[in-house]
Scaffold this active site. Structure first.
Site, PDB file in Angstrom:
ATOM      1  CE1 TYR A 165     -29.991  -6.049 -49.499  1.00 36.80           C
ATOM      2  CE2 TYR A 165     -29.496  -8.367 -49.780  1.00 36.80           C
ATOM      3  CZ  TYR A 165     -29.527  -7.235 -48.993  1.00 36.80           C
ATOM      4  OH  TYR A 165     -29.055  -7.309 -47.705  1.00 36.80           O
TER       5      TYR A 165
ATOM      6  CB  CYS B 288     -48.788 -16.595 -47.527  1.00 39.55           C
ATOM      7  SG  CYS B 288     -50.428 -16.220 -48.093  1.00 39.55           S
ATOM      8  CD  GLU B 289     -44.039 -11.139 -48.339  1.00 43.72           C
ATOM      9  OE1 GLU B 289     -44.316 -11.075 -47.134  1.00 43.72           O
ATOM     10  OE2 GLU B 289     -43.375 -10.272 -48.944  1.00 43.72           O
TER      11      GLU B 289
HETATM   12  N1  LLP Z   1     -16.896  -5.267 -43.148  1.00 44.67           N
HETATM   13  C1  LLP Z   1     -17.910  -4.401 -42.989  1.00 44.67           C
HETATM   14  C2  LLP Z   1     -17.745  -3.258 -42.088  1.00 44.67           C
HETATM   15  C3  LLP Z   1     -19.100  -4.576 -43.707  1.00 44.67           C
HETATM   16  O1  LLP Z   1     -20.093  -3.695 -43.559  1.00 44.67           O
HETATM   17  C4  LLP Z   1     -19.232  -5.683 -44.589  1.00 44.67           C
HETATM   18  C5  LLP Z   1     -20.470  -5.899 -45.329  1.00 44.67           C
HETATM   19  C6  LLP Z   1     -18.148  -6.575 -44.703  1.00 44.67           C
HETATM   20  C7  LLP Z   1     -16.994  -6.324 -43.969  1.00 44.67           C
HETATM   21  C8  LLP Z   1     -18.176  -7.782 -45.599  1.00 44.67           C
HETATM   22  O2  LLP Z   1     -18.351  -7.445 -46.943  1.00 44.67           O
HETATM   23  P1  LLP Z   1     -18.353  -8.588 -48.073  1.00 44.67           P
HETATM   24  O3  LLP Z   1     -16.931  -9.054 -48.255  1.00 44.67           O
HETATM   25  O4  LLP Z   1     -19.201  -9.699 -47.615  1.00 44.67           O
HETATM   26  O5  LLP Z   1     -18.868  -7.931 -49.270  1.00 44.67           O
HETATM   27  N2  LLP Z   1     -26.760  -8.517 -47.086  1.00 44.67           N
HETATM   28  C9  LLP Z   1     -26.052  -8.047 -48.252  1.00 44.67           C
HETATM   29  C10 LLP Z   1     -24.622  -7.737 -47.929  1.00 44.67           C
HETATM   30  C11 LLP Z   1     -24.448  -6.628 -46.924  1.00 44.67           C
HETATM   31  C12 LLP Z   1     -22.986  -6.412 -46.627  1.00 44.67           C
HETATM   32  C13 LLP Z   1     -22.757  -5.187 -45.843  1.00 44.67           C
HETATM   33  N3  LLP Z   1     -21.448  -5.092 -45.271  1.00 44.67           N
HETATM   34  C14 LLP Z   1     -26.155  -9.117 -49.340  1.00 44.67           C
HETATM   35  O6  LLP Z   1     -26.876 -10.086 -49.158  1.00 44.67           O
HETATM   36  O7  LLP Z   1     -25.567  -9.002 -50.409  1.00 44.67           O
END
Ligand code: LLP
Length: 488
Positions: free
Chosen positions: A387, A415-416
């Site tokens: 990201y 390796c990238e």
């Molecule tokens: N509930 C649902 C339906 C969600 O889709 C998500 C996160 C959460 C709860 C939790 O959200 P949070 O409080 O953690 O913001 N991989 C990405 C984050 C993707 C989150 C997507 N949904 C990152 O590394 O930032």
């Protein structure tokens, strides 16, 4: 209708026994220089506590405050986790990258939500996708959290961790029938995401012989002003039902009185949200939908608002909305309709409780750019590569006085060229073997780790309340990899 995509899950390797370190190197009551966060060298960074460095919504100037954290750089130049030197922890555990958590910080983060929710009937549904360490889940459950699940395996793990299934919510745009059957059997709330999802939930209820408590996941079409990859509640998102189809879903629920009980409405806006007004806008829309649903005779009394608060990834001391700010913007609306509130935080509960601890393998230059090469990589922590996310980086020990301060890209051995943990970071030139941490690694780091380049997933440790260090997950080994081929 958009094609459903299932959430992909890392294979779970169930090796989560707690181990105190064999050799505890610190006297229990050592008085270490703590609370010395004034020595933190804060650079005048603008507020960009979001996933991407390019998000314009975050470049507002805000008042800054001294940053307080379970990881603090003290005046002696060493990084501490609670009151333990990270350098000493490094020397006492396996020599490989590892995740280091503060258990007390996890508690403090949950308490902040619990305090904010006082006076409301509520469930803190911890989003397991952020971090699925079993020991951490057991701790969160012990603190009173429910859980938000996005796969059958997350549901199985929540059950293993002892979560009360009636305080769990099953979400997702591609839930599988088998997983829905388990959810139905266990009495988990299920959020309806689409027409086919409703059909599957009905089928699961019949197979399980149980009525399922469902909420309608309505796409509120609210722009959360975050990186597009983590926005979920805008019109183009693959999640939720279109609000103009609401009546179709209400009729479908009415047509299945033996299978479905409609108990509420859900929306999820996105992750890394830094403006609570966005929650307020969504809550206003949602209570209007709830009024409409109630007017048709449904007894719905749950409002499930998802959308995660951002955190200060930049360590700039930016003032970001707190759990209290979030809850206070929706409190009156929730009370006015006598609703139970379900929230689903992941990142804001767990991200700031953890660092990825690495060792410097060497320093090199290509003539124009300097690189610090560490043993950790995009395999252990992919958010910067995926990201372009910023996570703060620092050395765990003071550099030698003669070490030159330069600007480095901090990269791994994978390796990238996508393999970087940080770009253009000003650091004292570290010695070979020096410890270097990537901060705020508690959420979406270990849970998104891979074994790319056969870099096996790292072990995890936490600092306990009494200052001892325990292993909370074994690191994966080469032998674990070979096991997938046994008997073939
Ligand atoms: N509930 C649902 C339906 C969600 O889709 C998500 C996160 C959460 C709860 C939790 O959200 P949070 O409080 O953690 O913001 N991989 C990405 C984050 C993707 C989150 C997507 N949904 C990152 O590394 O930032």
């Amino acid at each position: 209708m958009a094609a459903a995509t299932n959430f992909s899950q890392s294979p779970l390797i169930s090796k989560t026994r707690t181990h105190s370190l064999n050799h505890y190197p610190f006297p229990k009551n050592t008085i270490l220089p703590f609370k010395l966060s004034k020595s933190y060298s804060l650079k005048p960074l603008s507020l960009k506590a979001v996933i991407s460095q390019q998000n314009p919504a975050t470049t507002t100037t805000q008042e800054t405050t001294q940053f307080k954290h379970c990881f603090t750089k003290s005046q002696d130049g060493f990084l501490y986790c609670e009151n333990l030197k990270v350098q000493e922890i490094m020397e006492s555990v396996e020599r490989r990258p590892f995740y280091l958590y503060s258990k007390p910080q996890i508690t403090r983060n949950v308490e902040a939500y619990k305090d904010a929710l006082e006076g409301l009937s509520s469930i803190i549904g911890y989003a397991i996708k952020a971090n699925n360490n079993l020991k951490i889940l057991e701790h969160l459950r012990g603190l009173g959290c429910g859980a938000v699940l996005v796969s059958g395996n997350e549901l199985r793990l929540a059950l293993r961790a002892g979560f009360d299934p009636t305080r769990c919510i099953f979400n997702g745009n591609g839930k599988l029938l088998d997983d829905l059957v388990l959810a139905a059997q266990e009495g988990v709330f299920v959020n309806v995401d689409s027409e086919f999802d409703l059909e599957n939930i009905v089928a699961a209820a019949r197979i399980a012989g149980k009525k399922v408590n469902v909420l309608l996941r309505i796409n509120p079409d609210v722009d959360p002003q975050v990186h597009p990859y983590v926005a979920t509640g805008n019109k183009n998102s693959k999640f939720g039902i279109r609000n103009e189809k609401l009546q179709w879903f209400l009729d479908a629920v009415k047509a299945h009185p033996n299978e479905l009980k409609l108990v509420g409405a859900h929306c999820h806006l996105g992750s890394t949200i830094t403006k609570v007004d966005i929650f307020r806008d969504a809550a206003v829309l949602m209570v209007n939908y709830i009024d409409e649903i109630r007017s048709q005779g449904f007894e719905v009394d749950y409002l499930n608002i998802g959308g995660g608060l951002g955190i200060d990834y930049y360590h700039s001391g930016a003032i970001l909305p707190t759990p209290r700010d979030l809850i206070d913007t929706v409190r009156e609306l929730v009370l006015s309709r006598d609703l139970n509130l379900i929230i689903e935080p992941g990142r804001s509960l767990i991200a700031n409780t953890c660092c990825l601890v690495n060792r410097v393998t060497g320093v090199k230059t290509n003539g124009t750019k300097n690189f610090v090469v560490i043993d950790g990589s995009m395999a252990e922590l992919i958010r910067p590569s995926l990201y372009d996310a910023y996570q703060h980086i620092e050395l765990v020990s003071p550099a030698s006085p003669s070490a030159e301060v330069s600007t480095f890209d901090v990269v791994g051995p994978v390796c990238e060229s996508a393999d970087f943990l940080g770009k253009d970071r000003e650091l004292s030139t570290p010695a070979k073997g020096a410890g270097l941490v990537v901060h705020d690694a508690g959420a979406y780091c270990m849970s998104m780790a891979s074994t790319y380049n056969l870099k096996m997933r790292p072990p995890e440790y936490w600092v306990e309340e009494d200052g001892s260090v325990s292993k909370i997950r074994h690191g994966e080994t080469f032998e674990d990899h070979l096991r997938f081929f046994e008997g073939l």
